[in-house]
Design an enzyme around this catalytic site. Structure first.
Site, mmCIF file in Angstrom:
data_model
loop_
_atom_site.group_PDB
_atom_site.id
_atom_site.type_symbol
_atom_site.label_atom_id
_atom_site.label_comp_id
_atom_site.label_asym_id
_atom_site.label_seq_id
_atom_site.Cartn_x
_atom_site.Cartn_y
_atom_site.Cartn_z
ATOM 1 N N HIS A 162 63.213 -2.739 30.552
ATOM 2 C CA HIS A 162 62.124 -2.891 29.587
ATOM 3 C C HIS A 162 60.885 -3.606 30.120
ATOM 4 O O HIS A 162 59.934 -3.815 29.374
ATOM 5 C CB HIS A 162 62.637 -3.567 28.307
ATOM 6 C CG HIS A 162 63.095 -4.983 28.484
ATOM 7 N ND1 HIS A 162 63.203 -5.866 27.426
ATOM 8 C CD2 HIS A 162 63.482 -5.685 29.585
ATOM 9 C CE1 HIS A 162 63.635 -7.032 27.864
ATOM 10 N NE2 HIS A 162 63.813 -6.947 29.165
ATOM 11 N N HIS A 163 60.875 -3.982 31.405
ATOM 12 C CA HIS A 163 59.663 -4.576 31.983
ATOM 13 C C HIS A 163 58.818 -3.538 32.719
ATOM 14 O O HIS A 163 57.737 -3.874 33.207
ATOM 15 C CB HIS A 163 60.012 -5.706 32.952
ATOM 16 C CG HIS A 163 60.702 -6.861 32.315
ATOM 17 N ND1 HIS A 163 60.226 -7.468 31.168
ATOM 18 C CD2 HIS A 163 61.856 -7.521 32.631
ATOM 19 C CE1 HIS A 163 61.044 -8.444 30.818
ATOM 20 N NE2 HIS A 163 62.035 -8.489 31.676
ATOM 21 N N CYS A 164 59.303 -2.305 32.809
ATOM 22 C CA CYS A 164 58.554 -1.271 33.524
ATOM 23 C C CYS A 164 57.758 -0.429 32.537
ATOM 24 O O CYS A 164 58.289 0.020 31.522
ATOM 25 C CB CYS A 164 59.503 -0.381 34.319
ATOM 26 S SG CYS A 164 58.634 0.800 35.384
ATOM 27 N N ALA A 374 63.391 -11.132 35.260
ATOM 28 C CA ALA A 374 64.553 -10.319 35.029
ATOM 29 C C ALA A 374 64.397 -9.347 33.905
ATOM 30 O O ALA A 374 63.529 -9.488 33.065
ATOM 31 C CB ALA A 374 65.734 -11.232 34.754
#
Length: 375
Positions: A162-164, A374
């Site tokens: 979910h960080h991309c 993370a």
């Protein structure tokens, strides 16, 4: 490939191998041994347990919930699949090196994975040992999206990157699998017009938030530790229901807030599908999450989300996202077993789709088709 499968694969602008017919004897649980990252011990340089996905499957087999024959084998997302969301420029960055003299440095992938020695590996090894597992997990999430619509629920034992976003990776997230799964559904499954993301990883899900910032079809609820990575103020504008937690939040407060806001989110907007990012980095003692939720609290949290979906007859796709302790694999397996024991998911080929949420979904006409950050 059958003519029917081929027609499904072509809907949405390009041919894909990810929207396939799955035998009714399979459970909508997606996994591949290719998920696990093992290469000369480099994976141990990040606190992420890069083999946790295989351990979850091992525990589920040990408890006789699944067998090799009842798992849906994940397929790797191709470049054409990834281009549904990602820019060519971003994908090219993952393939290229920074040249300095006679050396080629894998700078972008080393930055995303936060494993500095990756910088010095030849790109063909980076592709095979690091990015291919992440592409396979991404393919698994896309496949699980269709399975959730077909069966009422699906779990990708990996994914949750979910960080991309479309043009930037980070926090061990190289591909935007949540965004991709939703875009595939919007393009290829008739009647899917609205999606709700319930992100309960300890970290803010800034990747999918940036991707859907201006998209009113996607409702985002995000519950996270307000003090940790990524602290992306721009992306927070996309969150429709924001719950920011303090250091050391414990079970009672956490579960009350989750239940209150999950119910509120689904009452506010009734989506066609829920994408549930079920990170286990909320566990007490996690080196990156900073919260203090017990194993039993995590199991209860997942039950709350699935129960809310089931009560409304909503398809739900779960991805496993972050979690940085060795015991998280056991907790994920225990949670899946609890969902079965509570009657919220089916188990075993005999139960199959006949006892799934299909009667509640008949209104939908499915188409044929250093400091570590993370997950």
């Amino acid at each position: 490939m059958s003519e029917k499968e081929d027609e499904k694969g072509k809907r949405g602008g390009h041919h894909t191998e990810l929207y396939i017919e799955v035998p009714p004897t399979c459970l909508p649980i997606v996994y591949s041994p290719e998920y696990n990252i093992t290469f000369m011990g480099l994976e141990k340089l990040h606190p992420f347990d890069a083999g946790k996905w295989g351990k979850v499957i091992h525990f589920l087999k040990e408890d006789q919930f699944i067998t090799d024959d009842t798992i849906v084998a994940a397929r790797e997302a191709t470049e054409e699949d990834l281009l549904v969301v990602h820019t060519k420029r971003y994908l090219s960055k993952l393939k290229t090196h920074v040249l300095e003299g006679s050396r080629e440095w894998s700078l972008v992938v080393a930055t995303i994975t936060e494993i500095p020695p990756v910088l010095f590996l030849p790109n063909f090894l980076v592709q095979r040992k690091v990015l291919r597992p992440l592409r396979t997990q991404t393919g698994g999430t896309i496949m699980a999206g269709k399975l959730a619509m077909d069966r009422g629920w699906a779990i990708n034992v990996g994914g949750g990157f979910h960080h991309c976003s479309s043009d930037k990776g980070g926090g061990f997230c190289a591909y935007a699998d949540i965004t991709l799964a939703i875009k595939f559904l919007f393009e290829r499954v008739e009647g899917v017009c609205r999606a709700t993301i319930i992100d309960l990883d300890a970290h803010q899900g800034n990747g999918h938030e940036r991707d859907f910032l201006e998209d009113r079809r996607v409702y985002i609820m995000d519950v996270y530790n307000r003090y940790i990575y990524p602290g992306d103020g721009y992306a927070k504008r996309a969150i429709k229901r924001k719950v920011e937690l303090d250091w050391g939040t414990e079970d009672m407060e956490y579960l009350q807030k989750v239940e209150l806001h999950v119910e509120g989110a689904l009452n506010e907007v009734l989506p066609d599908i829920i994408i549930y990012n079920a990170g286990t980095d909320i566990l007490d003692g996690d080196p990156l999450g900073g919260l203090a939720i017990s194993p039993q609290g995590i199991v209860k949290r997942d039950e709350i989300v699935f129960r809310a979906a089931r009560r409304r007859g909503l398809p739900i796709l779960m991805v496993t996202s972050g979690g940085y302790q060795k015991k998280t694999a056991r907790i994920i397996a225990d949670s899946i077993l609890n969902l079965h024991q509570q009657g919220l998911i089916e188990g075993g080929a005999a139960e199959g789709p006949e006892t799934s949420l299909m009667p509640l979904l008949m209104s939908k006409s499915l188409s044929s088709g250093a400091t570590f950050n993370a997950i």
